[in-house]
Design an enzyme around this catalytic site. Structure first.
Site, PDB file in Angstrom:
ATOM      1  CB  SER A   1      -7.536   5.410   5.820  1.00 16.42           C
ATOM      2  OG  SER A   1      -7.628   5.150   4.453  1.00 16.42           O
TER       3      SER A   1
ATOM      4  CG  ASP B   1     -10.774   3.449   3.944  1.00 18.68           C
ATOM      5  OD1 ASP B   1     -10.320   4.451   4.524  1.00 18.68           O
ATOM      6  OD2 ASP B   1     -10.413   3.119   2.799  1.00 18.68           O
TER       7      ASP B   1
ATOM      8  CG  HIS C   1      -2.017   0.998   1.128  1.00 21.65           C
ATOM      9  ND1 HIS C   1      -3.219   0.683   0.557  1.00 21.65           N
ATOM     10  CD2 HIS C   1      -2.107   2.298   1.485  1.00 21.65           C
ATOM     11  CE1 HIS C   1      -4.011   1.739   0.570  1.00 21.65           C
ATOM     12  NE2 HIS C   1      -3.358   2.740   1.135  1.00 21.65           N
TER      13      HIS C   1
ATOM     14  CE  LYS D   1      -7.312   1.665   1.846  1.00 17.89           C
ATOM     15  NZ  LYS D   1      -7.666   3.056   2.049  1.00 17.89           N
TER      16      LYS D   1
ATOM     17  NE  ARG E   1      -9.205  11.020   5.945  1.00 19.15           N
ATOM     18  CZ  ARG E   1      -8.303  10.124   5.525  1.00 19.15           C
ATOM     19  NH1 ARG E   1      -8.663   8.905   5.186  1.00 19.15           N
ATOM     20  NH2 ARG E   1      -7.034  10.449   5.445  1.00 19.15           N
TER      21      ARG E   1
HETATM   22  N1  URA Z   1      -4.074   6.231   1.496  1.00 24.01           N
HETATM   23  C1  URA Z   1      -5.127   5.655   2.122  1.00 24.01           C
HETATM   24  O1  URA Z   1      -5.473   4.504   1.861  1.00 24.01           O
HETATM   25  N2  URA Z   1      -5.769   6.344   3.025  1.00 24.01           N
HETATM   26  C2  URA Z   1      -5.445   7.596   3.365  1.00 24.01           C
HETATM   27  O2  URA Z   1      -6.075   8.152   4.221  1.00 24.01           O
HETATM   28  C3  URA Z   1      -4.358   8.209   2.720  1.00 24.01           C
HETATM   29  C4  URA Z   1      -3.676   7.502   1.783  1.00 24.01           C
END
Ligand code: URA
Length: 440
Positions: free
Chosen positions: A183, A161, A82, A187, A168
């Site tokens: 966040s 999320d 990620h 995930k 956001r």
């Molecule tokens: N990437 C994400 O998955 N969430 C965030 O809040 C910022 C970057």
């Protein structure tokens, strides 16, 4: 319990209880809490922060707000990856097939563009035919047969999320450490991989502006991952300059193909290779040195590009556009942006480059906005490059001339051109794991 009281408590610097966190996560997902109250709470969290217990509880409440994926039908150690987001950051689309080519199974859920940063799913959707929301069975089948799959956050995976992220994005509450940590990690936990590699970007194009902030965010995320039994490693990468030369969806897909075929920009090759090598290391494919060598071979022998094409084909994409990227949809208008003076590109305001790309049409200003996949920027000069007055700094692409006017103004403002050459900068600043923090 009332949302009003939770907002007021956080606004005044209070620490939220587990029950209060559960209340707003479940209430917002169920549609019982309106956007305006959730926005107010996000802004209060943005200014007041959250402590480690609040962040960990928020993460788990979000992860458990929907289904938890079971990847046990895919053999091997599954590694997820990620990025906390950047400008021109196409690393996921390079290192997922690269890792798969060296035997690391990857079944990954990716996000859309957020703020000034691009999103992997938007980039994938820019390939004609790609469907980023296959059924759960098909998702697992592609992972088993191809070895890697990247899809959007569909179905009922971490719905908290999905809703938080979209809100956001349009309420200027993205770059908050507890909101980013929860966040990302919610995930990753819901998505079921055994091990997690985090690319934590830092600099003027990232949500974390300083190395110290990025290291702290990494430390928090690694701790959350380890506490729920997922080995997690974070690499802090530089985002003071866009990654590669292309910013925008189809433009970045073309650059991904270049990198995977061994002739992409060197910064992108270096960053993606190191990330993929760390994924292979997490999957116990050898020492880090052996993993780096395997990754290099997978680019040289074409197997990484082959994996990318197989994955895109499995998702319904037209792979002819990957072999010949001139077949990808092209923007209606383009313009070269020229340097106003001689000198060196001393620095770039990378967030501004991202904003220019959004204004050209490559990103969203409101939740409902459609993206122009062909819009974006191809940079001809980046930090450290010499340039003469009148030479191209880059080419911008959009659907209308007035968008080019706006994009050009913003992009020009992103360049700091001076007489002196800047010091060279690193691609990686730190590696954070349960063993500790290693700074480079
Ligand atoms: N990437 C994400 O998955 N969430 C965030 O809040 C910022 C970057």
């Amino acid at each position: 319990m009332r949302m009003y009281d939770i907002i007021e408590k956080k606004r005044d610097g209070g620490v939220l209880s587990d029950a209060e966190i559960d209340f707003f996560v479940h209430g917002y997902v169920a549609g019982e809490i309106p956007d305006y109250q959730m926005s107010a709470l996000f802004m209060a969290i943005f200014f007041q922060g959250m402590d480690a217990r609040e962040t960990a509880h928020l993460t788990m409440a979000m992860a458990q707000s929907g289904d938890m994926l079971d990847l046990s039908s895919i053999p091997g150690i599954k590694v997820d990856k990620h990025s906390t987001g950047g400008v021109g950051d196409k690393a996921t689309l390079v290192c997922v097939p690269l890792a798969a080519a060296v035997g690391v199974p990857v079944a990954k859920i990716s996000g859309r563009g957020l703020g000034h940063t691009g999103g992997t799913v938007d980039k994938m959707e820019s390939v004609p035919g790609v469907q980023v929301a296959p059924s759960r069975e098909r998702f697992l089948e592609i992972a088993r047969t191809v070895g890697c799959v990247v899809v959007g956050q569909s179905g009922n995976l971490d719905p908290a999320d999905k809703k938080f992220y979209a809100l956001r994005d349009v309420t200027a509450t993205v770059n908050s450490m507890p909101l980013i940590a929860s966040s990302v990690m919610s995930k990753k936990i819901a998505a079921g991989a055994d091990r997690i590699l985090l690319e934590v970007t830092c600099g003027n194009g990232a949500f974390m502006k300083s190395v110290d902030e990025a290291v702290e965010l990494s430390r928090q995320m690694v701790e959350i991952g380890e506490n729920v039994g997922r080995t997690t490693v974070a690499l802090v990468t530089d985002m003071n300059v866009p990654l590669g030369c292309c910013v925008g969806n189809t433009l970045e897909i073309a650059e991904v193909c270049d990198v995977l075929r061994g002739h992409g920009p060197q910064d992108t090759v270096d960053v993606c290779s190191e990330l993929a090598a760390n994924m292979a290391y997490l999957a116990e494919k050898g020492t880090l040195g052996e993993c780096r060598a395997a990754v290099r071979r997978a680019i040289d022998d074409g197997s990484a590009f082959g994996k990318f094409c197989e994955m895109i084909a499995a998702l319904g994409g037209d792979v002819r556009t990957l072999y010949d990227t001139s077949l990808l949809p092209q923007a209606a208008c383009m313009r070269e942006v020229r340097a106003p003076r001689d000198g060196f590109v001393f620095a770039m305001d990378t967030e501004r480059v991202g904003t220019a790309s959004v204004v050209l049409g490559a990103g969203r200003a409101t939740k409902e906005d459609a993206i122009d996949y062909t819009a974006g920027i191809r940079l001809a000069r980046k930090t450290g490059d010499p340039v003469a007055a009148g030479e191209a700094l880059g080419t911008i692409y959009a659907s209308r001339e007035d968008l080019l006017d706006a994009g050009e103004r913003i992009l020009l403002g992103a360049y700091d051109i001076r007489d002196e050459r800047p010091a060279s900068h690193a691609h990686f600043y730190a590696r954070i794991s349960r063993e500790g923090i290693e700074r480079f």
